[in-house]
Design a protein around this motif. Sequence first.
Motif, PDB file in Angstrom:
ATOM      1  N   ASP A 198      49.019 -64.733  38.725  1.00 35.31           N
ATOM      2  CA  ASP A 198      48.892 -64.091  37.421  1.00 35.31           C
ATOM      3  C   ASP A 198      47.470 -63.587  37.214  1.00 35.31           C
ATOM      4  O   ASP A 198      46.496 -64.241  37.616  1.00 35.31           O
ATOM      5  CB  ASP A 198      49.218 -65.082  36.291  1.00 35.31           C
ATOM      6  N   ILE A 199      47.335 -62.415  36.605  1.00 32.30           N
ATOM      7  CA  ILE A 199      46.026 -61.936  36.179  1.00 32.30           C
ATOM      8  C   ILE A 199      45.734 -62.566  34.823  1.00 32.30           C
ATOM      9  O   ILE A 199      46.450 -62.326  33.850  1.00 32.30           O
ATOM     10  CB  ILE A 199      45.995 -60.406  36.071  1.00 32.30           C
ATOM     11  N   THR A 200      44.719 -63.400  34.778  1.00 29.30           N
ATOM     12  CA  THR A 200      44.376 -64.077  33.532  1.00 29.30           C
ATOM     13  C   THR A 200      43.443 -63.194  32.715  1.00 29.30           C
ATOM     14  O   THR A 200      42.396 -62.753  33.195  1.00 29.30           O
ATOM     15  CB  THR A 200      43.701 -65.430  33.809  1.00 29.30           C
ATOM     16  N   VAL A 201      43.838 -62.922  31.483  1.00 32.54           N
ATOM     17  CA  VAL A 201      43.100 -62.024  30.590  1.00 32.54           C
ATOM     18  C   VAL A 201      42.725 -62.779  29.330  1.00 32.54           C
ATOM     19  O   VAL A 201      43.559 -63.489  28.756  1.00 32.54           O
ATOM     20  CB  VAL A 201      43.958 -60.790  30.226  1.00 32.54           C
ATOM     21  N   TYR A 202      41.466 -62.628  28.909  1.00 34.27           N
ATOM     22  CA  TYR A 202      41.041 -63.258  27.664  1.00 34.27           C
ATOM     23  C   TYR A 202      41.865 -62.710  26.505  1.00 34.27           C
ATOM     24  O   TYR A 202      42.026 -61.504  26.353  1.00 34.27           O
ATOM     25  CB  TYR A 202      39.552 -63.019  27.426  1.00 34.27           C
ATOM     26  N   GLN A 203      42.361 -63.618  25.704  1.00 31.00           N
ATOM     27  CA  GLN A 203      43.359 -63.303  24.677  1.00 31.00           C
ATOM     28  C   GLN A 203      42.921 -62.186  23.738  1.00 31.00           C
ATOM     29  O   GLN A 203      43.703 -61.313  23.379  1.00 31.00           O
ATOM     30  CB  GLN A 203      43.667 -64.573  23.876  1.00 31.00           C
ATOM     31  N   THR A 204      41.646 -62.202  23.328  1.00 30.62           N
ATOM     32  CA  THR A 204      41.171 -61.223  22.347  1.00 30.62           C
ATOM     33  C   THR A 204      40.651 -59.944  22.985  1.00 30.62           C
ATOM     34  O   THR A 204      40.226 -59.025  22.290  1.00 30.62           O
ATOM     35  CB  THR A 204      40.043 -61.832  21.499  1.00 30.62           C
ATOM     36  N   ALA A 205      40.704 -59.870  24.317  1.00 28.80           N
ATOM     37  CA  ALA A 205      39.965 -58.799  25.001  1.00 28.80           C
ATOM     38  C   ALA A 205      40.815 -57.640  25.508  1.00 28.80           C
ATOM     39  O   ALA A 205      40.266 -56.651  25.972  1.00 28.80           O
ATOM     40  CB  ALA A 205      39.207 -59.400  26.185  1.00 28.80           C
ATOM     41  N   TYR A 206      42.127 -57.728  25.422  1.00 29.43           N
ATOM     42  CA  TYR A 206      42.993 -56.793  26.136  1.00 29.43           C
ATOM     43  C   TYR A 206      42.727 -55.330  25.772  1.00 29.43           C
ATOM     44  O   TYR A 206      42.741 -54.452  26.635  1.00 29.43           O
ATOM     45  CB  TYR A 206      44.459 -57.141  25.872  1.00 29.43           C
ATOM     46  N   ASN A 207      42.463 -55.066  24.514  1.00 29.32           N
ATOM     47  CA  ASN A 207      42.232 -53.690  24.074  1.00 29.32           C
ATOM     48  C   ASN A 207      40.761 -53.396  23.773  1.00 29.32           C
ATOM     49  O   ASN A 207      40.438 -52.360  23.196  1.00 29.32           O
ATOM     50  CB  ASN A 207      43.090 -53.382  22.838  1.00 29.32           C
ATOM     51  N   ILE A 261      50.617 -60.808  33.775  1.00 26.01           N
ATOM     52  CA  ILE A 261      49.418 -61.087  32.979  1.00 26.01           C
ATOM     53  C   ILE A 261      49.608 -62.384  32.203  1.00 26.01           C
ATOM     54  O   ILE A 261      50.657 -62.610  31.589  1.00 26.01           O
ATOM     55  CB  ILE A 261      49.133 -59.935  32.000  1.00 26.01           C
ATOM     56  N   LYS A 262      48.599 -63.221  32.233  1.00 28.01           N
ATOM     57  CA  LYS A 262      48.605 -64.470  31.479  1.00 28.01           C
ATOM     58  C   LYS A 262      47.398 -64.465  30.547  1.00 28.01           C
ATOM     59  O   LYS A 262      46.252 -64.343  30.994  1.00 28.01           O
ATOM     60  CB  LYS A 262      48.540 -65.665  32.421  1.00 28.01           C
ATOM     61  N   PHE A 263      47.636 -64.587  29.256  1.00 26.03           N
ATOM     62  CA  PHE A 263      46.553 -64.549  28.273  1.00 26.03           C
ATOM     63  C   PHE A 263      45.965 -65.940  28.076  1.00 26.03           C
ATOM     64  O   PHE A 263      46.690 -66.923  27.917  1.00 26.03           O
ATOM     65  CB  PHE A 263      47.055 -63.983  26.946  1.00 26.03           C
ATOM     66  N   ILE A 264      44.624 -66.020  28.098  1.00 25.21           N
ATOM     67  CA  ILE A 264      43.933 -67.293  27.940  1.00 25.21           C
ATOM     68  C   ILE A 264      42.800 -67.145  26.928  1.00 25.21           C
ATOM     69  O   ILE A 264      42.448 -66.048  26.520  1.00 25.21           O
ATOM     70  CB  ILE A 264      43.342 -67.784  29.287  1.00 25.21           C
ATOM     71  N   LYS A 265      42.223 -68.265  26.540  1.00 25.88           N
ATOM     72  CA  LYS A 265      41.086 -68.279  25.626  1.00 25.88           C
ATOM     73  C   LYS A 265      39.813 -68.535  26.421  1.00 25.88           C
ATOM     74  O   LYS A 265      39.831 -69.173  27.469  1.00 25.88           O
ATOM     75  CB  LYS A 265      41.255 -69.352  24.555  1.00 25.88           C
ATOM     76  N   SER A 266      38.683 -68.043  25.909  1.00 20.71           N
ATOM     77  CA  SER A 266      37.393 -68.288  26.558  1.00 20.71           C
ATOM     78  C   SER A 266      36.295 -68.282  25.506  1.00 20.71           C
ATOM     79  O   SER A 266      36.346 -67.487  24.566  1.00 20.71           O
ATOM     80  CB  SER A 266      37.099 -67.204  27.598  1.00 20.71           C
ATOM     81  N   PRO A 267      35.287 -69.153  25.629  1.00 21.78           N
ATOM     82  CA  PRO A 267      34.201 -69.199  24.652  1.00 21.78           C
ATOM     83  C   PRO A 267      33.309 -67.972  24.674  1.00 21.78           C
ATOM     84  O   PRO A 267      32.602 -67.706  23.712  1.00 21.78           O
ATOM     85  CB  PRO A 267      33.393 -70.434  25.088  1.00 21.78           C
ATOM     86  N   ILE A 268      33.354 -67.184  25.759  1.00 23.73           N
ATOM     87  CA  ILE A 268      32.467 -66.030  25.841  1.00 23.73           C
ATOM     88  C   ILE A 268      33.014 -64.815  25.102  1.00 23.73           C
ATOM     89  O   ILE A 268      32.285 -63.900  24.753  1.00 23.73           O
ATOM     90  CB  ILE A 268      32.195 -65.660  27.313  1.00 23.73           C
ATOM     91  N   MET A 269      34.310 -64.805  24.864  1.00 21.95           N
ATOM     92  CA  MET A 269      34.906 -63.610  24.291  1.00 21.95           C
ATOM     93  C   MET A 269      34.932 -63.656  22.775  1.00 21.95           C
ATOM     94  O   MET A 269      34.908 -64.702  22.144  1.00 21.95           O
ATOM     95  CB  MET A 269      36.327 -63.424  24.824  1.00 21.95           C
ATOM     96  N   ASN A 270      34.952 -62.478  22.203  1.00 21.16           N
ATOM     97  CA  ASN A 270      35.004 -62.322  20.754  1.00 21.16           C
ATOM     98  C   ASN A 270      35.846 -61.091  20.453  1.00 21.16           C
ATOM     99  O   ASN A 270      36.478 -60.542  21.344  1.00 21.16           O
ATOM    100  CB  ASN A 270      33.582 -62.180  20.196  1.00 21.16           C
TER     101      ASN A 270
END
Length: 315
Positions: A198-207, A261-270
């Motif tokens: 799976d391509i892991t993508v930060y949840q808030t970052a897709y767009n 695609i698998k959506f994940i959370k990360s502390p670096i993203m906003n």
Amino acid sequence: MKIIITGACGHIGSFLTQNLKKIKKVKKTILIDNMNTNKHNSIFNLSKKPNFEFYQRDLSKKNSLSEFKNIDIIIHCASMTDAANSFGNKKLMYKNNLGCMKTVLDYCIKNKTKLIHISTASVYGKQANIIQESDTHLLKPQSPYADIKLIEEKLLLKNKKKIKYSSFRFGTIAGVSNGMRFHTAINKFCLNAGLNKDITVYQTAYNQFRPYLSLRDSFKIFKFCIENNFFKNQVYNALSGNFSVKQIVNKIKKYKKNIKIKFIKSPIMNKLTYHVSTLKLDSAGLKLGSNVDKDIKETLNLFKNIKNNEMQNNK
């Protein structure tokens, strides 16, 4: 001309080293790396010209460059670069990266050596449609790595009367090199796609839009500075293009159809999104814009003979 490349075995440094023969002005090159990532293959089979010498050194130690004489330019690529994991290694990253920077800066001042400094477009951390270098109110680093880069920029500005330099805020690097790692967005996505994960993508970052820089464009920058004596004591945005994560994923899909695609959370993203302008660098006479699709295709090709993991695991 005699130059030093620090971090010569890393993602950017190794690509530069392998292509340095294209810059005729360079006659001798000192390669320096601490080899913490064990990328010895980065110095395999180098061309005979320019004349290379390799030294394993920890630049965070004071005076680790003192033996080198008559150096015209230092290209400073050495640093810990994993922004997403820098939260857990904050103290170590500050000590290492700032230590290396101070060693290089002190050397350049003392020996009147010019400096090509790599910063990051991640120093920007506020919502904006388009960002120029002069938009200082938008400087708000969102990771220890980016914060350190901004500190380095301020160190250069503070010493601008003592040194000749150019600093470049690189977009996220894409492309194949001997020293490449897979913690940056495009490389990580391609790695997962190549291994049928799976391509892991930060949840808030897709767009969200971010700047990306092809390794081929990074080399154009180094070549331009050396051939044109381009040391204006200023900072420049450097990118091949601004893309959303969704656009990057779609580019990967052109060469690897069945990806998940698998959506994940990360502390670096906003929730920030921004486009970075290259107008300043364009006006200086250097226009970038290498096709990131080519970098994606070449990266995926590294894994073209890998069979589907799931199929093998079921045997």
